[in-house]
Design an enzyme around this catalytic site. Sequence first.
Site, PDB file in Angstrom:
ATOM      1  N   HIS A 266       0.850  -1.197   0.000  1.00 45.16           N
ATOM      2  CA  HIS A 266       0.000   0.000   0.000  1.00 45.16           C
ATOM      3  C   HIS A 266       0.877   1.235   0.000  1.00 45.16           C
ATOM      4  CE1 HIS A 266      -3.193   2.809   1.076  1.00 45.16           C
ATOM      5  NE2 HIS A 266      -3.992   1.890   0.583  1.00 45.16           N
ATOM      6  N   ASP A 317      -7.981  -5.851   0.033  1.00 45.64           N
ATOM      7  CA  ASP A 317      -8.454  -6.665  -1.084  1.00 45.64           C
ATOM      8  C   ASP A 317      -8.121  -8.144  -0.944  1.00 45.64           C
ATOM      9  OD1 ASP A 317      -9.727  -4.619  -2.506  1.00 45.64           O
ATOM     10  OD2 ASP A 317      -7.785  -3.848  -3.144  1.00 45.64           O
TER      11      ASP A 317
HETATM   12  N1  COA Z   1       3.931  -7.582  -4.588  1.00 45.50           N
HETATM   13  C1  COA Z   1       5.261  -7.619  -4.725  1.00 45.50           C
HETATM   14  N2  COA Z   1       6.075  -6.567  -4.499  1.00 45.50           N
HETATM   15  C2  COA Z   1       5.498  -5.429  -4.126  1.00 45.50           C
HETATM   16  C3  COA Z   1       4.101  -5.319  -3.959  1.00 45.50           C
HETATM   17  C4  COA Z   1       3.330  -6.454  -4.194  1.00 45.50           C
HETATM   18  N3  COA Z   1       1.995  -6.420  -4.058  1.00 45.50           N
HETATM   19  N4  COA Z   1       3.805  -4.066  -3.570  1.00 45.50           N
HETATM   20  C5  COA Z   1       4.956  -3.396  -3.509  1.00 45.50           C
HETATM   21  N5  COA Z   1       5.967  -4.228  -3.841  1.00 45.50           N
HETATM   22  C6  COA Z   1       7.374  -3.904  -3.854  1.00 45.50           C
HETATM   23  C7  COA Z   1       7.766  -3.152  -5.106  1.00 45.50           C
HETATM   24  O1  COA Z   1       8.098  -4.021  -6.157  1.00 45.50           O
HETATM   25  C8  COA Z   1       8.935  -2.365  -4.601  1.00 45.50           C
HETATM   26  O2  COA Z   1      10.014  -3.270  -4.448  1.00 45.50           O
HETATM   27  P1  COA Z   1      11.526  -2.846  -4.746  1.00 45.50           P
HETATM   28  O3  COA Z   1      11.802  -1.694  -3.806  1.00 45.50           O
HETATM   29  O4  COA Z   1      12.282  -4.077  -4.456  1.00 45.50           O
HETATM   30  O5  COA Z   1      11.540  -2.426  -6.183  1.00 45.50           O
HETATM   31  C9  COA Z   1       8.509  -1.961  -3.202  1.00 45.50           C
HETATM   32  O6  COA Z   1       7.629  -3.005  -2.778  1.00 45.50           O
HETATM   33  C10 COA Z   1       7.786  -0.632  -3.138  1.00 45.50           C
HETATM   34  O7  COA Z   1       6.633  -0.736  -3.915  1.00 45.50           O
HETATM   35  P2  COA Z   1       6.004   0.410  -4.795  1.00 45.50           P
HETATM   36  O8  COA Z   1       5.494  -0.173  -6.073  1.00 45.50           O
HETATM   37  O9  COA Z   1       6.947   1.557  -4.888  1.00 45.50           O
HETATM   38  O10 COA Z   1       4.773   0.841  -3.935  1.00 45.50           O
HETATM   39  P3  COA Z   1       3.709   1.865  -4.396  1.00 45.50           P
HETATM   40  O11 COA Z   1       3.378   2.682  -3.220  1.00 45.50           O
HETATM   41  O12 COA Z   1       4.132   2.596  -5.608  1.00 45.50           O
HETATM   42  O13 COA Z   1       2.484   0.946  -4.809  1.00 45.50           O
HETATM   43  C11 COA Z   1       0.664  -0.503  -4.628  1.00 45.50           C
HETATM   44  C12 COA Z   1       1.450   0.592  -3.958  1.00 45.50           C
HETATM   45  C13 COA Z   1      -0.600  -0.759  -3.813  1.00 45.50           C
HETATM   46  C14 COA Z   1       0.228  -0.073  -6.038  1.00 45.50           C
HETATM   47  C15 COA Z   1       1.517  -1.769  -4.714  1.00 45.50           C
HETATM   48  O14 COA Z   1       1.833  -2.197  -3.415  1.00 45.50           O
HETATM   49  C16 COA Z   1       0.853  -2.866  -5.494  1.00 45.50           C
HETATM   50  O15 COA Z   1       0.962  -2.908  -6.713  1.00 45.50           O
HETATM   51  N6  COA Z   1       0.138  -3.813  -4.813  1.00 45.50           N
HETATM   52  C17 COA Z   1      -0.587  -4.853  -5.477  1.00 45.50           C
HETATM   53  C18 COA Z   1      -1.918  -4.356  -5.983  1.00 45.50           C
HETATM   54  C19 COA Z   1      -2.903  -4.151  -4.870  1.00 45.50           C
HETATM   55  O16 COA Z   1      -3.102  -5.008  -4.029  1.00 45.50           O
HETATM   56  N7  COA Z   1      -3.582  -3.008  -4.909  1.00 45.50           N
HETATM   57  C20 COA Z   1      -4.607  -2.669  -3.937  1.00 45.50           C
HETATM   58  C21 COA Z   1      -4.173  -1.546  -3.081  1.00 45.50           C
HETATM   59  S1  COA Z   1      -5.365  -1.268  -1.776  1.00 45.50           S
END
Ligand code: COA
Length: 378
Positions: A266, A317
Amino acid sequence: MPADTSAPKPAYSPGLEGVIAGETAISAVDPNAGLIYRGYDIKDLAPKANFEEVVWLLLHGELPTNAQYEETRKTLAQESALPDPVVNMLRLMPRDANPNDTLRTGVSMLASFDKELNDHSHDANVRKSIRLIAKTSTLLTTGWRIQKGEKPFNPGSNPTHVGRFLFSLFGREPEQWETSAFNNIFAQYAEHGYNASTFAARVTASTMSDIYAAVTSAIGTLKGPLHGGANEEAMKMLTDVGTPDRAEAWVKDRLVRKEKIMGFGHRVYKKGDSRVPVMRDLARIISKQFKQPQLVEVCEALEAAMEKQKGLYANVDLYAAPVFHLMKIPTELNTPIFACSRMAGWCAHVIEQHDKNRIIRPSCNYTGPGRRAYRPMR
Ligand code: COA
């Protein structure tokens, strides 16, 4: 006052992480203290409040009195019918259309049937919000029945909004535990600060476009798997993992391939989503009731594996997926159901934006070629 162009530019933040993009009195999402709607903790609200109470609270700022509750209940029921041309449009959608797309198209079409469309005053926006919240649920259940080649159900006389929603979906009066569970889900999904879809709604509203245009933008934004679409993807993942003993290897494999695992991570919560304990409790209660613990056990095993291997925690979720599945909700409806509930939050934000508007128009860093003379290539 014109902007001072000689002033140093603020630092660029990819994905607007940490950027304060506005103010709101509707909800606060705090990484430690969790989520409050107008001051009320979601952990207290979701298991006890009816969706009608949440709608009034989000739109008006206070919990409703008996009379206000009754008014909300009645108007939601009265406003739930769709104009005939909108139902006819649903019949024109392809049978394999994604229900998110059908919902977005339907909400957009409803705009032209609202006589107050271009009145952006506070009171007109509140009236339109109730219409939107009422009709979005009907659009989803009617569109789904038509898509399956079935006659839509009349929503019946259930006194609650979620009760009528369930009746329209299944064609039977829901049991008490089902309406309670749905009130809980609708409350949890109703609002969440400046998330991507709400921000999209506010950007659209900030041009002084109408509330229907704003929430149509929001539905389109919610669909993506990084946002609302995650609850459908989480269900596919649970099916793919199958049993709790496979969770650790499954997670490892996805992480090695740098894949995102749905229902985890998140932008704000880095130590866990404050809605997870509420949704997890609900999932545990329902799985016990059905004597089907497997899906929840898979979620728990995935949580342990993700924390161990990547230090990441579940978001709402993940546990929404088994709740919907055990309640016999078709997986394709997980995300549009989220939209039916979030409609309350989106509308509250559009009202807030229109009440005190300034167009949302950020800047960007230009990364293209420098200034050059125009010499035609033809
Ligand atoms: N699965 C695997 N790795 C994840 C992850 C996930 N669900 N969420 C974050 N990460 C990792 C990223 O790859 C990144 O890793 P790195 O530093 O090794 O490159 C690190 O965690 C930071 O993630 P980041 O993408 O920068 O976080 P964000 O704040 O930009 O994105 C979300 C937040 C919610 C979009 C992201 O966590 C995600 O895509 N989650 C899955 C989708 C989801 O469940 N969405 C519902 C949200 S309520």
